[in-house]
Motif scaffolding. Sequence first.
Motif, short mmCIF file in Angstrom:
data_model
loop_
_atom_site.label_atom_id
_atom_site.label_comp_id
_atom_site.label_asym_id
_atom_site.label_seq_id
_atom_site.Cartn_x
_atom_site.Cartn_y
_atom_site.Cartn_z
N THR A 102 10.17 -0.75 -12.60
CA THR A 102 10.50 -1.94 -13.39
C THR A 102 10.13 -3.21 -12.65
O THR A 102 9.54 -4.13 -13.22
CB THR A 102 12.00 -1.95 -13.74
N MET A 103 10.44 -3.26 -11.36
CA MET A 103 10.09 -4.45 -10.56
C MET A 103 8.58 -4.62 -10.51
O MET A 103 8.08 -5.74 -10.65
CB MET A 103 10.62 -4.32 -9.13
N SER A 108 4.30 -7.92 -11.41
CA SER A 108 2.86 -7.95 -11.68
C SER A 108 2.55 -9.06 -12.69
O SER A 108 1.62 -9.85 -12.49
CB SER A 108 2.39 -6.60 -12.21
N LEU A 109 3.33 -9.12 -13.75
CA LEU A 109 3.12 -10.15 -14.78
C LEU A 109 3.49 -11.54 -14.26
O LEU A 109 2.74 -12.50 -14.44
CB LEU A 109 3.94 -9.83 -16.03
N LEU A 110 4.65 -11.65 -13.63
CA LEU A 110 5.13 -12.94 -13.17
C LEU A 110 4.22 -13.56 -12.11
O LEU A 110 3.95 -14.75 -12.13
CB LEU A 110 6.55 -12.79 -12.59
N ILE A 115 -1.08 -4.24 -10.83
CA ILE A 115 -0.11 -3.17 -10.59
C ILE A 115 -0.59 -2.27 -9.45
O ILE A 115 0.20 -1.84 -8.61
CB ILE A 115 0.15 -2.37 -11.88
N GLU A 116 -1.90 -2.02 -9.40
CA GLU A 116 -2.45 -1.14 -8.35
C GLU A 116 -2.11 -1.65 -6.95
O GLU A 116 -1.94 -0.87 -6.02
CB GLU A 116 -3.97 -1.02 -8.48
N ALA A 117 -2.02 -2.96 -6.79
CA ALA A 117 -1.72 -3.53 -5.47
C ALA A 117 -0.24 -3.38 -5.13
O ALA A 117 0.13 -3.38 -3.95
CB ALA A 117 -2.13 -5.00 -5.43
N LEU A 118 0.60 -3.26 -6.16
CA LEU A 118 2.04 -3.16 -5.91
C LEU A 118 2.54 -1.74 -5.76
O LEU A 118 3.67 -1.53 -5.34
CB LEU A 118 2.81 -3.85 -7.05
N ILE A 119 1.71 -0.76 -6.10
CA ILE A 119 2.17 0.64 -5.99
C ILE A 119 1.78 1.29 -4.66
O ILE A 119 2.12 2.43 -4.42
CB ILE A 119 1.68 1.51 -7.18
N LYS A 120 1.10 0.54 -3.82
CA LYS A 120 0.71 1.09 -2.52
C LYS A 120 1.96 1.39 -1.69
O LYS A 120 2.96 0.68 -1.77
CB LYS A 120 -0.16 0.08 -1.75
N GLU A 121 1.86 2.43 -0.88
CA GLU A 121 2.97 2.77 0.00
C GLU A 121 3.08 1.76 1.13
O GLU A 121 2.09 1.18 1.56
CB GLU A 121 2.77 4.17 0.58
N TYR A 122 4.32 1.57 1.58
CA TYR A 122 4.56 0.69 2.73
C TYR A 122 5.82 1.16 3.43
O TYR A 122 6.63 1.89 2.87
CB TYR A 122 4.66 -0.78 2.30
N GLU A 123 5.96 0.74 4.67
CA GLU A 123 7.09 1.17 5.51
C GLU A 123 8.30 0.29 5.27
O GLU A 123 8.18 -0.93 5.20
CB GLU A 123 6.69 1.06 6.99
#
Length: 132
Positions: A102-103, A108-110, A115-123
């Motif tokens: 949801t975030m 992504s819109l705001l 979206i592809e940049a926000l679904i990457k894994e991170y620590e």
Amino acid sequence: MITKPQWFLIESEQGYQEAIARYEEIKYAPAGSDEHKEKLLLVHLISEYEKLLWDLPEADPVELIKIRMEDFGYKSSDLAKEYGDKGTVSKVLNYKQTLSITMIRKFSLLLNIPIEALIKEYELKKGNSAIG
């Protein structure tokens, strides 16, 4: 007398939306017509504006959110208004909780982040067992 719109470099979200709306009106204009020439110009202007929006550095999703917040002059409270939960937004921005689907959709819109940049894994920061 009908006056034709004059197009310049797109420099705002409002100008972008106006260009998109006009493109939709004339996208089937016959080749060689004035509207076809206007359509070609709009495609170029829209494309250039989108390149600026989507030209993001290689960074983890949280860093991208922080960069775009700065670009748009947003604070975490602005994200919380969009998402609806200030505590969760704070945890995400402090690497204590992962982004939810949801975030990702809302931010992504705001923030104009793909979206592809926000679904990457991170620590996440050590010492927390939060699961997204």
